[in-house]
Scaffold this active site. Structure first.
Site, mmCIF file in Angstrom:
data_model
loop_
_atom_site.group_PDB
_atom_site.id
_atom_site.type_symbol
_atom_site.label_atom_id
_atom_site.label_comp_id
_atom_site.label_asym_id
_atom_site.label_seq_id
_atom_site.Cartn_x
_atom_site.Cartn_y
_atom_site.Cartn_z
ATOM 1 C CB THR A 1 -0.891 0.009 1.260
ATOM 2 O OG1 THR A 1 -1.646 -1.189 1.270
ATOM 3 C CG2 THR A 1 -1.824 1.203 1.282
ATOM 4 C CD GLU B 1 -3.505 -8.347 2.533
ATOM 5 O OE1 GLU B 1 -3.616 -8.702 1.352
ATOM 6 O OE2 GLU B 1 -2.511 -7.743 2.970
ATOM 7 N N GLY C 1 2.889 -3.265 8.421
ATOM 8 C CA GLY C 1 3.148 -3.593 9.822
ATOM 9 C C GLY C 1 4.603 -3.978 10.025
HETATM 10 C C1 LIG Z 1 -4.356 -1.690 10.450
HETATM 11 C C2 LIG Z 1 -3.918 -1.732 9.020
HETATM 12 C C3 LIG Z 1 -2.816 -2.503 8.666
HETATM 13 C C4 LIG Z 1 -2.358 -2.525 7.347
HETATM 14 N N1 LIG Z 1 -1.245 -3.262 7.038
HETATM 15 C C5 LIG Z 1 -0.744 -3.215 5.776
HETATM 16 C C6 LIG Z 1 0.477 -3.907 5.442
HETATM 17 O O1 LIG Z 1 1.078 -4.583 6.278
HETATM 18 N N2 LIG Z 1 0.975 -3.806 4.181
HETATM 19 C C7 LIG Z 1 0.333 -3.065 3.232
HETATM 20 O O2 LIG Z 1 0.836 -3.000 2.108
HETATM 21 N N3 LIG Z 1 -0.836 -2.416 3.502
HETATM 22 C C8 LIG Z 1 -1.387 -2.469 4.748
HETATM 23 N N4 LIG Z 1 -2.560 -1.802 5.048
HETATM 24 C C9 LIG Z 1 -3.237 -1.032 4.002
HETATM 25 C C10 LIG Z 1 -4.547 -1.658 3.519
HETATM 26 O O3 LIG Z 1 -4.276 -2.809 2.754
HETATM 27 C C11 LIG Z 1 -5.316 -0.582 2.709
HETATM 28 O O4 LIG Z 1 -5.685 0.437 3.624
HETATM 29 C C12 LIG Z 1 -6.536 -1.190 2.045
HETATM 30 O O5 LIG Z 1 -6.151 -1.971 0.931
HETATM 31 C C13 LIG Z 1 -7.550 -0.123 1.575
HETATM 32 O O6 LIG Z 1 -6.955 0.773 0.698
HETATM 33 P P1 LIG Z 1 -7.082 2.354 0.927
HETATM 34 O O7 LIG Z 1 -6.629 2.662 2.312
HETATM 35 O O8 LIG Z 1 -6.387 3.010 -0.210
HETATM 36 O O9 LIG Z 1 -8.644 2.662 0.880
HETATM 37 P P2 LIG Z 1 -9.478 3.216 -0.348
HETATM 38 O O10 LIG Z 1 -9.401 2.255 -1.477
HETATM 39 O O11 LIG Z 1 -9.100 4.623 -0.638
HETATM 40 O O12 LIG Z 1 -10.948 3.155 0.269
HETATM 41 C C14 LIG Z 1 -11.665 4.305 0.761
HETATM 42 C C15 LIG Z 1 -13.157 4.168 0.392
HETATM 43 O O13 LIG Z 1 -13.284 4.183 -1.029
HETATM 44 C C16 LIG Z 1 -14.105 3.105 -1.440
HETATM 45 N N5 LIG Z 1 -13.664 2.609 -2.751
HETATM 46 C C17 LIG Z 1 -12.393 2.508 -3.235
HETATM 47 N N6 LIG Z 1 -12.408 1.964 -4.462
HETATM 48 C C18 LIG Z 1 -13.708 1.695 -4.754
HETATM 49 C C19 LIG Z 1 -14.382 1.099 -5.867
HETATM 50 N N7 LIG Z 1 -13.706 0.632 -6.930
HETATM 51 N N8 LIG Z 1 -15.722 0.966 -5.812
HETATM 52 C C20 LIG Z 1 -16.424 1.404 -4.741
HETATM 53 N N9 LIG Z 1 -15.840 1.959 -3.653
HETATM 54 C C21 LIG Z 1 -14.507 2.105 -3.658
HETATM 55 C C22 LIG Z 1 -13.908 2.020 -0.367
HETATM 56 O O14 LIG Z 1 -15.020 1.126 -0.341
HETATM 57 C C23 LIG Z 1 -13.803 2.869 0.887
HETATM 58 O O15 LIG Z 1 -15.103 3.147 1.357
HETATM 59 C C24 LIG Z 1 -3.042 -1.772 6.356
HETATM 60 C C25 LIG Z 1 -4.173 -1.009 6.709
HETATM 61 C C26 LIG Z 1 -4.611 -0.987 8.027
HETATM 62 C C27 LIG Z 1 -5.818 -0.152 8.389
#
Ligand SMILES: Cc1cc2nc3c(=O)[nH]c(=O)nc-3n(C[C@H](O)[C@H](O)[C@H](O)COP(=O)(O)OP(=O)(O)OC[C@H]3O[C@@H](n4cnc5c(N)ncnc54)[C@H](O)[C@@H]3O)c2cc1C
Length: 445
Positions: free
Chosen positions: A46, A328, A85
């Site tokens: 991410t 994920e 993490g």
């Molecule tokens: C506690 C925690 C640990 C993590 N650990 C790791 C890790 O170890 N390694 C790593 O690489 N990542 C990690 N992550 C990141 C995590 O994988 C991402 O936060 C996750 O994939 C969501 O992506 P985003 O944050 O960009 O959310 P976004 O995709 O921006 O989502 C925000 C909103 O937009 C909506 N949305 C986005 N795209 C669409 C679509 N196509 N259609 C409809 N709605 C949509 C979603 O439903 C949501 O409501 C971690 C996250 C957390 C919270």
């Protein structure tokens, strides 16, 4: 907390990542170091700008043929890795997902092992800026971090090349099993099923035990105070979660077996089961993580004021579970991925193809007549399963019809998709509920 452990990414993503993405030679180099804690690793996918849309990741790995090295860069603020993490303080290495660039051409996202910190004094390596992203709602034992790379050089052989290779002369080739990269990402979704399941078991145990010893109010004036578990409303709050805990156990067991079978085939170059595996792990991860949060909050409230105490445990389970709908693959996005698969399966069925696997029920209209004749039929799990199947059939095929009608009327595909998104998410969800009930019924039988 089952997944609030420092170094958890080392075990859940870094080592499994090497096992699944590295060649035998690379495994021989990296696995002994990781297994003996000579190095500590994480999984950095991410970025600040993108989590869901992996095609938009901006980190680059550009091959320099003169030095036989990749040059790693996070060119913009939005490209910095954000969230992994163990990245904030602990990790010495990371599997970094980056766009592979060869002679100016982008070959898509691939995994690279990057050393982040010195093995002598743990200071960042040249070109690396790394640190902790700061306080979170929970999971305080995990040091989630950020990572910026400025012309960080790594040997060519640090690209994990089980599924795709870059040769000494900069030639790119991918093997028949290149889709195995996806299978590795799916693994963690299957693990989330078991994390959600174990959190729910803990929450159910705590709240039901509490309700067995807590006494509050009388039903009969002047009578003994009631054990709160005897109240019908308290049972209504707690017993569905108890049943779900069993269902999740069977779902996890089934999906783990499905994953192992599919993964064996995929690494052998046969991707026959990949689409099914992807679809099922997506919607089930979404379902179990979403419902676990709802159940845990209900359980916390079912313990009244004491449920709000940290020592009661329920709050900690809930805060831990609250990450699961996001990590994920965000749940809304995952339900849509399943829906996309289901829409294709409906089209395949209409064109006369034989459907296999979890969606085979879409092949034939069950011409449904509600089988419930008397109240006891509601306790017949086979009848309940039938009802869930019919519900899934109706909603999935109805969504496919609506989508098709919108596109036939001239709506562009992406507009029709967005206009039907609520239906599509629901289609993914009811399909997952039917499958979960099926696992439950078969498990208890
Ligand atoms: C506690 C925690 C640990 C993590 N650990 C790791 C890790 O170890 N390694 C790593 O690489 N990542 C990690 N992550 C990141 C995590 O994988 C991402 O936060 C996750 O994939 C969501 O992506 P985003 O944050 O960009 O959310 P976004 O995709 O921006 O989502 C925000 C909103 O937009 C909506 N949305 C986005 N795209 C669409 C679509 N196509 N259609 C409809 N709605 C949509 C979603 O439903 C949501 O409501 C971690 C996250 C957390 C919270």
């Amino acid at each position: 907390m089952c997944h609030d452990l420092a170094l958890s990414l080392h075990h859940s993503m870094f080592i499994p990542g090497i096992e699944r993405l590295a060649t035998d030679e690379q495994k021989a180099e990296w696995l002994p170091l990781a297994l003996n804690f000579k190095i500590i690793g994480t999984y950095a996918q991410t970025e600040l700008g993108h989590g869901t849309n992996l095609l938009a990741l901006e980190t680059t790995a550009t091959f320099d043929p003169t030095a036989d090295e990749f040059v790693m860069n996070t060119p913009k603020i939005t490209s910095m890795k954000w969230w992994p993490g163990g990245l904030g303080k602990s990790s010495t290495h990371a599997i970094v997902l980056a766009q592979l660039v060869l002679r100016g051409k982008n070959h898509g996202m691939h995994p690279f092992i990057v050393q982040l910190r010195s093995l002598e004094d743990h200071t960042p390596m040249p070109g690396i800026t790394v640190g902790d992203i700061g306080p979170k709602l929970a999971l305080q034992n995990i040091d989630n971090g950020f990572l910026m790379m400025n012309n960080v050089r790594i040997p060519r052989t640090n690209m994990l090349m089980r599924n795709a290779k870059v040769s000494r002369d900069g030639h790119f080739s991918s093997s028949g099993s290149s889709k195995a990269n996806y299978a590795t990402m799916i693994l963690i979704r299957v693990k989330i099923l078991s994390w959600a399941s174990s959190l729910l078991v803990q929450g159910a145990t705590t709240s039901i035990r509490y309700s067995a010893v807590r006494r509050q109010s009388q039903l009969k004036p002047g009578g003994e105070e009631m054990q709160i578990l005897s109240y019908q409303s308290q049972q209504y709050k707690l017993f569905p979660a108890l049943a779900a805990a069993f269902a999740y156990h069977f779902v996890t067991r089934t999906m783990t077996a499905v994953y192992e079978k599919a993964y064996e085939e995929i690494i052998g170059g046969n991707n026959r089961l990949l689409a099914e595996l992807h679809s099922q792990s997506s919607c089930l991860k979404a379902l179990l993580s979403e419902e676990t949060c709802v159940f845990l909050e209900t359980q916390r409230r079912s313990m009244g004021g004491h449920g709000y105490m940290l020592m009661a445990g329920g709050g900690a389970y809930l805060l831990g579970a609250m990450t699961l709908p996001t990590v994920e693959g965000e749940n809304t996005v995952l339900y849509q991925q399943t829906a996309r698969y289901l829409m294709k399966q409906v089209a395949n069925a209409l064109s006369g193809q034989q459907l296999q696997g979890s969606s085979s029920y879409l092949a034939a209209d069950p011409e449904y007549v509600c089988p419930i004749q008397e109240v006891n039929d509601c306790r017949n799990t086979r009848i309940l399963l039938d009802i869930y199947r019919n519900r899934a059939y109706g909603i999935v095929t109805g969504t496919a019809r609506k989508l098709h009608a919108d596109m036939t009327s001239g709506m562009e595909q992406h507009v029709a998709w967005n206009n039907n998104m609520i239906r599509l998410v629901r289609a993914g969800k009811v399909h997952s509920q039917y499958y979960a009930v099926e696992c439950f019924v078969e498990g208890v039988e």
